[in-house]
Scaffold this active site. Structure first.
Site, PDB file in Angstrom:
ATOM      1  N   LYS A 172       3.188  76.322  73.266  1.00 23.30           N
ATOM      2  CA  LYS A 172       2.876  77.094  72.129  1.00 23.30           C
ATOM      3  C   LYS A 172       3.014  75.516  71.520  1.00 23.30           C
ATOM      4  CE  LYS A 172       5.241  79.974  71.739  1.00 23.30           C
ATOM      5  NZ  LYS A 172       5.593  80.001  73.024  1.00 23.30           N
ATOM      6  N   GLU A 198      14.659  76.443  65.283  1.00 21.49           N
ATOM      7  CA  GLU A 198      14.202  75.594  66.024  1.00 21.49           C
ATOM      8  C   GLU A 198      14.946  74.792  65.966  1.00 21.49           C
ATOM      9  OE1 GLU A 198      10.135  73.041  66.423  1.00 21.49           O
ATOM     10  OE2 GLU A 198      10.833  75.808  66.544  1.00 21.49           O
ATOM     11  N   ARG A 199      15.176  74.543  68.013  1.00 21.99           N
ATOM     12  CA  ARG A 199      15.832  73.562  68.165  1.00 21.99           C
ATOM     13  C   ARG A 199      16.332  72.773  68.077  1.00 21.99           C
ATOM     14  NH1 ARG A 199      12.950  75.937  72.346  1.00 21.99           N
ATOM     15  NH2 ARG A 199      13.227  78.634  73.464  1.00 21.99           N
TER      16      ARG A 199
END
Length: 472
Positions: A172, A198-199
């Site tokens: 994705k 988010e990482r």
């Protein structure tokens, strides 16, 4: 700092007088506050004082005539009963302005890129009503992405909402990053990226990619990372959307609004709901699931002031497309690109399932008769191939009729032709990326369906751009 300002449609009225209170209870990121006299309105931001810092919280509900329940958007470590709380009644705000381009900020507008502070910028409320029907501009002409499988089966439009659905590890974020790379070269306006949950690694990689491609100066990035409390992750999408609306409504620019990942917005809402003690709904989701998704999606639209194209990554838990969060998200999406684990397992990237993907724009009135006919025939051929796969696996392709053998060969070439090397993966694959115009995509599909590529080996059309690269 300049006085707080609010863009049009602010939901929360501003209260000029400063209200004073104290912390009554702290349960995780849920903080109850007692006020002396008047209470701050719902969605107002509070400042809970620590020894050398402050913790921001947002009013969720009024418990009685003197107490409010709030959700902290920062860690409550060190906060204790009796701590001083102040509020001017204003909602949570985020800085807006051209100075945000090329910068990375958090949900409150604090810088994350070690650049100069943005405290002197005007600020706008993150809570706004969606534009009214008279202000909206209907979805317009096609928005070319340069990615063959998207442009053919689920085309995007100016002013539309597009989404990339898929489970874990099917690509994705890669598709989203490639789309940004291709689209920003055509875009005359700006890009706003919302990183929800988010990482840190993903955020850094995206920032470096934008910098390497030379488009960071037209991109504003708003992150609520995984380590943040659920309140911050739940509101970061609204903060980024406020920035996007500023460029659309105040600067009259076209905006590319990118969200990664909308499902984490839902997850954060589920965590907040659990902290507040609400009874969960289906599959454990919050009872306000539909409203939480709509609060973002209904604000994403083109208006008479400027255009907006939105592309969102949406994680599908356990690859279950009947999951309530996914079905609610589908209601708002104009173009849905579905990534399949089965397609990825065959090494076909982008791993799009053309039979499951859809777009409201795939209509003769929008894409034209030629494009529509090519897409429908391609779907018919691929659908028939899926029906024959069990027979082929058991008896072999030689047991099929001559007509079906020809169809299977064309279907396989078509599937291989829908693969494409990406610019953002050049470092890993060693293949140069391709940006394919829609006309060349349609011409290649027609050539395969008409049999003009029957003499080509099936792998000859794998990971290429236009069919002209391999046709004699």
């Amino acid at each position: 700092m300049t006085a707080l300002t609010s863009l049009p449609h602010s939901d929360v009225p501003l209260t000029p007088a400063t209200l004073h209170g104290r912390v009554d209870a702290v349960r995780g990121t849920v903080v109850d506050v007692i006020f002396e006299g008047s209470l701050p309105p719902l969605a107002a931001m509070l400042r809970c004082q620590l020894d050398t810092d402050e913790i921001a919280a947002v009013v969720h509900s009024h418990l009685d005539s003197s107490r409010v329940r709030t959700i902290a958007i920062e860690s409550t470590r060190g906060l204790k009963r009796g701590s001083v709380v102040t509020s001017d009644g204003a909602p949570l705000t985020v800085p807006v302005g051209d100075e945000l381009l090329g910068r990375v900020i958090d949900v409150r507008g604090r810088v994350l890129d070690d650049g100069p502070s943005l405290d002197d910028l005007p600020r706008a409320s993150v809570h706004r009503k969606p534009p009214g029907p008279s202000e909206r501009r209907p979805a317009g002409e096609l928005y070319p992405t340069g990615i063959k499988v998207i442009d053919l089966f689920c085309p995007f439009t100016y002013g539309g909402r597009a989404a990339v659905f898929g489970g874990a590890g099917v690509g994705k974020t890669i598709v989203l990053t490639e789309f940004i790379h291709n689209a920003i070269e055509l875009l005359s306006g700006v890009t706003v990226f919302a990183g929800i949950g988010e990482r840190s690694r993903e955020g850094l990689e995206l920032w470096e990619e934008m910098q390497r491609r030379g488009v960071l100066d037209r991109t504003a990035m708003v992150f609520g990372q995984m380590k943040e409390p659920p309140g911050a992750r739940f509101l970061v999408g609204l903060s980024a959307l406020t920035v996007a609306e500023y460029f659309r409504d105040e600067k009259k620019k076209d905006v590319l609004f990118v969200v990664d990942n909308l499902y984490r917005h839902v997850q954060a809402g589920m965590e907040v709901s659990g902290l507040l003690g609400r009874m969960p709904s289906r599959v454990g989701y919050q009872p306000t699931l539909a409203a939480d998704i709509a609060a973002i999606e209904e604000r994403i639209t083109a208006t008479q002031n400027g255009g907006m194209v939105s592309v969102q990554a949406i994680y599908v838990p356990a690859d279950d497309y009947s999951d309530p969060a996914i079905t609610h998200a589908f209601w708002h999406i104009d173009s849905a690109m579905v990534l399949s684990r089965d397609v990825a397992a065959e090494g076909l990237y982008p791993a799009v399932d053309p039979l499951a993907s859809s777009s409201k724009a795939l209509d003769p009135a929008t894409v034209g008769e030629r494009h529509y006919a090519a897409a429908q025939e391609a779907r018919r051929v691929l659908g028939r191939y899926e029906e024959l796969r069990d027979i082929i696996s058991m008896l072999g392709v030689d047991e099929l009729s001559a007509e079906d053998r020809t169809l299977v060969g064309r279907a396989r070439r078509l599937r291989n032709f829908m693969t494409q090397p990406f610019f953002v993966t050049e470092t890993f694959t060693g293949m140069s990326g391709r940006n394919v115009p829609i006309e060349q995509t349609i011409a290649g599909v027609e050539a395969i369906l008409d049999g003009r590529a029957d003499t080509l080996a099936e792998d000859a059309v794998f990971m290429i751009g236009s069919l002209d690269e391999v046709l004699p």
